[in-house]
Design an enzyme around this catalytic site. Sequence first.
Site, PDB file in Angstrom:
ATOM      1  N   ASP A   1      38.596  41.920  40.279  1.00 18.99           N
ATOM      2  CA  ASP A   1      39.054  42.359  38.749  1.00 18.99           C
ATOM      3  C   ASP A   1      39.416  43.077  38.783  1.00 18.99           C
ATOM      4  O   ASP A   1      39.668  44.600  39.488  1.00 18.99           O
ATOM      5  CB  ASP A   1      38.292  41.760  37.839  1.00 18.99           C
ATOM      6  CG  ASP A   1      36.709  42.809  38.648  1.00 18.99           C
ATOM      7  OD1 ASP A   1      36.594  43.792  38.670  1.00 18.99           O
ATOM      8  OD2 ASP A   1      36.483  42.527  36.920  1.00 18.99           O
TER       9      ASP A   1
ATOM     10  N   LYS B   1      41.148  35.497  42.741  1.00 19.87           N
ATOM     11  CA  LYS B   1      39.738  36.977  42.822  1.00 19.87           C
ATOM     12  C   LYS B   1      38.931  35.739  42.181  1.00 19.87           C
ATOM     13  O   LYS B   1      37.627  35.559  42.953  1.00 19.87           O
ATOM     14  CB  LYS B   1      40.418  36.593  41.614  1.00 19.87           C
ATOM     15  CG  LYS B   1      39.170  38.217  41.291  1.00 19.87           C
ATOM     16  CD  LYS B   1      39.422  38.544  39.263  1.00 19.87           C
ATOM     17  CE  LYS B   1      39.229  37.790  38.132  1.00 19.87           C
ATOM     18  NZ  LYS B   1      38.897  37.648  37.557  1.00 19.87           N
TER      19      LYS B   1
END
Length: 204
Positions: free
Chosen positions: A134, A115
């Site tokens: 996220d 991420k």
Amino acid sequence: MVKQIVERLEKVFPNKLELNFSTPFELVVAVVLSAQERDAKVNEVTQELFKRFKTPEDFAQADLEEIEKYINKVSFYGKKAEYIKKISTILVEKYKGEVPKSLKELSELPGIGRKSANMILYNAFGINEGIAVDRHVLRVSQRLGLTKQQKPEKAEQDLMKVVPKEDWGKFSNLLILLGRYICTAQKPKHHQCPLYDLCPSKEL
């Protein structure tokens, strides 16, 4: 639908992170500090931190205790100080002090997962190699019916199939802001949402 989502959100939110940075390396440090911490708090800390430490060399040569002193207002500052020092050392020894521009290389840095690597690639270099998922992106994507997956990695695969590649980074940035300020986990502000009429979850 995805095209409409991006177009509408662009009119409401800027296509950028709320973390302050002026170089790719500063973004790496800010992203490490932002784990389980508010961006506003990170920005408060980095304002002084980046005056003292300007390059990977500066961090690599510093005592861990001095780094900790500058970042002790953020959560898990001890572990984050270790990550930053290790990352800096790797950048100096392996990459000539430069931040690598590939998902694989970034993901291998301590404290940087997929991420964060996606986030850094797009916001520092304009590179779309994946979608940063996220908690906000995951929640909003689920509510919009774009994925049913609970794990970010699997949700990312769903999103990469429906979002045009040139919009991957932008899509993530915009959904983060939508999720942070309107499509919140508790009591989402449905009637303030620019996607209200498109959203299958609007009555929930």
